[in-house]
Design an enzyme around this catalytic site. Structure first.
Site, mmCIF file in Angstrom:
data_model
loop_
_atom_site.group_PDB
_atom_site.id
_atom_site.type_symbol
_atom_site.label_atom_id
_atom_site.label_comp_id
_atom_site.label_asym_id
_atom_site.label_seq_id
_atom_site.Cartn_x
_atom_site.Cartn_y
_atom_site.Cartn_z
ATOM 1 N N ASP A 45 0.866 -1.171 0.000
ATOM 2 C CA ASP A 45 0.000 0.000 0.000
ATOM 3 C C ASP A 45 0.909 1.229 0.000
ATOM 4 O O ASP A 45 2.081 1.147 0.403
ATOM 5 C CB ASP A 45 -0.889 -0.024 1.247
ATOM 6 C CG ASP A 45 -1.687 1.252 1.409
ATOM 7 O OD1 ASP A 45 -2.400 1.628 0.473
ATOM 8 O OD2 ASP A 45 -1.563 1.876 2.486
ATOM 9 N N LEU A 46 0.407 2.360 -0.420
ATOM 10 C CA LEU A 46 1.218 3.580 -0.478
ATOM 11 C C LEU A 46 0.929 4.527 0.681
ATOM 12 O O LEU A 46 1.803 4.828 1.488
ATOM 13 C CB LEU A 46 0.980 4.288 -1.815
ATOM 14 C CG LEU A 46 1.887 5.474 -2.154
ATOM 15 C CD1 LEU A 46 2.049 5.609 -3.660
ATOM 16 C CD2 LEU A 46 1.336 6.786 -1.596
ATOM 17 N N TYR A 47 -0.329 4.992 0.773
ATOM 18 C CA TYR A 47 -0.669 6.057 1.726
ATOM 19 C C TYR A 47 -0.736 5.530 3.161
ATOM 20 O O TYR A 47 -1.541 4.663 3.485
ATOM 21 C CB TYR A 47 -2.011 6.695 1.350
ATOM 22 C CG TYR A 47 -1.967 7.420 0.032
ATOM 23 C CD1 TYR A 47 -1.442 8.704 -0.073
ATOM 24 C CD2 TYR A 47 -2.440 6.812 -1.128
ATOM 25 C CE1 TYR A 47 -1.393 9.365 -1.293
ATOM 26 C CE2 TYR A 47 -2.395 7.467 -2.363
ATOM 27 C CZ TYR A 47 -1.866 8.745 -2.425
ATOM 28 O OH TYR A 47 -1.810 9.398 -3.633
ATOM 29 N N ARG A 82 -7.792 13.280 6.157
ATOM 30 C CA ARG A 82 -7.473 11.889 5.831
ATOM 31 C C ARG A 82 -8.656 10.964 6.121
ATOM 32 O O ARG A 82 -8.988 10.091 5.308
ATOM 33 C CB ARG A 82 -6.249 11.440 6.630
ATOM 34 C CG ARG A 82 -5.940 9.942 6.585
ATOM 35 C CD ARG A 82 -5.665 9.439 5.190
ATOM 36 N NE ARG A 82 -5.180 8.059 5.209
ATOM 37 C CZ ARG A 82 -5.043 7.299 4.135
ATOM 38 N NH1 ARG A 82 -5.372 7.771 2.940
ATOM 39 N NH2 ARG A 82 -4.589 6.066 4.232
ATOM 40 N N SER A 124 -2.371 0.842 -4.943
ATOM 41 C CA SER A 124 -2.909 1.966 -4.177
ATOM 42 C C SER A 124 -4.255 2.428 -4.711
ATOM 43 O O SER A 124 -4.559 2.288 -5.902
ATOM 44 C CB SER A 124 -1.922 3.135 -4.240
ATOM 45 O OG SER A 124 -2.448 4.296 -3.639
#
Length: 231
Positions: free
Chosen positions: A10-12, A41, A118
Site C-alpha cells: 500500500d502507499l498512503y 485523511r 494503491s
C-alpha cells in the site's frame, strides 16, 4: 513465507506519511494543521468507501479534494480555491517514513519484485513516488483506476496478481492500514501489517500473518527467512 515471489505495498500511510501535509495545513491556519490533516485523511478514506458502495467512482485526487472541502467547512475554516489547490498539491509530494528508503533498497536487493497497489490515481502514485526519488525501487505502480473502484474491493487486489503474474498466495501484501490489511487477507494474500502506532487490529474476521513496527523490521524478518530457508 518461503514461496513468496513478490511484495505488494500500500502507499498512503504505509510507505508515505499522509500527515506530512500537516505543516502546509498549519501554514494556512496556524495551530490547526494536525487537526485539519487528521480530519482530511479520515474523510478521504470515507469517501473512497462510500463511492465504492454507491458505484459512483471518482479518482483519488477528486476524493481528496472533496474531503478537503468538507474538512474546511466542518471546521469552519476559510480556504479559497488557491489554498485548496496548494494543499492538494502537497498530497502529491508526501514524504516517505524515515526507514522506508533504506528498507526498500534492502528488499529490492533480495531479488523480489516490488509493487505498489494503491487507491491513488495513476498520476497521484507516480507523483508521490517520483517526488521521493524512489521510482527505481518498484517494478509496478498499480492504481485502483484500473478497476474503477477502491480497496478493499476484491477487484482492486486482483490487479496485483495480474500485473505480477503470480497467484495471490505468492505475493506478500504490506499495509499499515488495518482495513486494507484485512481486505487483502480476506482476498487471499499473506499479509504483513505495519503497526507503527501500536493500534489494535480491526475486527473484520481477519488477522495479519506477520506484524512489524516499521518497514526495516520487515526487511530484517525476510532476510532471516531467506537465511533459514537456505540453511
Amino acid at each position: 513465507m518461503k514461496n513468496i515471489r513478490g511484495i505488494v505495498f500500500d502507499l498512503y500511510g504505509t510507505l508515505f506519511d499522509v500527515h506530512s501535509v500537516a505543516a502546509a495545513c498549519d501554514a494556512c491556519h496556524p495551530g490547526r494543521g494536525r487537526e485539519i490533516s487528521v480530519m482530511w485523511r479520515q474523510k478521504q478514506l470515507e469517501y473512497t468507501w462510500l463511492r465504492s458502495l454507491m458505484a459512483d467512482y471518482v479518482d483519488f485526487e477528486q476524493a481528496t479534494r472533496d474531503a478537503l472541502v468538507f474538512t474546511s467547512r466542518q471546521l469552519q475554516l476559510s480556504l479559497d480555491e488557491a489554498a485548496r489547490s496548494a494543499l492538494c498539491n502537497e498530497y502529491l509530494k508526501i514524504k516517505p517514513y524515515p526507514e522506508v528508503p533504506e528498507a526498500l533498497a534492502r528488499l529490492q536487493a533480495m531479488g523480489l519484485p516490488l509493487a505498489i497497489l494503491s487507491n491513488g490515481s495513476v498520476n497521484s502514485i507516480r507523483s508521490v513516488v517520483a517526488a521521493s526519488g524512489l521510482v527505481l525501487r518498484f517494478k509496478h505502480l498499480i492504481s485502483a483506476d484500473d478497476a474503477q473502484i477502491f480497496k478493499p474491493h476484491g477487484s482492486v487486489y486482483t490487479l496485483a496478481e495480474q500485473q505480477l503474474s503470480c497467484d495471490r498466495s505468492e505475493l506478500l501484501f504490506v499495509s499499515s492500514n488495518a482495513w486494507d490489511a484485512s481486505g487483502a487477507r480476506h482476498f487471499g494474500y499473506p499479509v504483513c501489517w505495519i503497526n507503527r502506532a501500536g493500534n489494535a487490529f480491526d475486527e473484520l474476521g481477519q488477522s495479519p500473518d506477520h506484524v512489524v513496527q516499521g518497514l526495516d523490521e520487515l526487511a530484517d524478518w525476510l532476510a532471516a527467512q531467506q537465511i533459514t530457508s537456505g540453511s
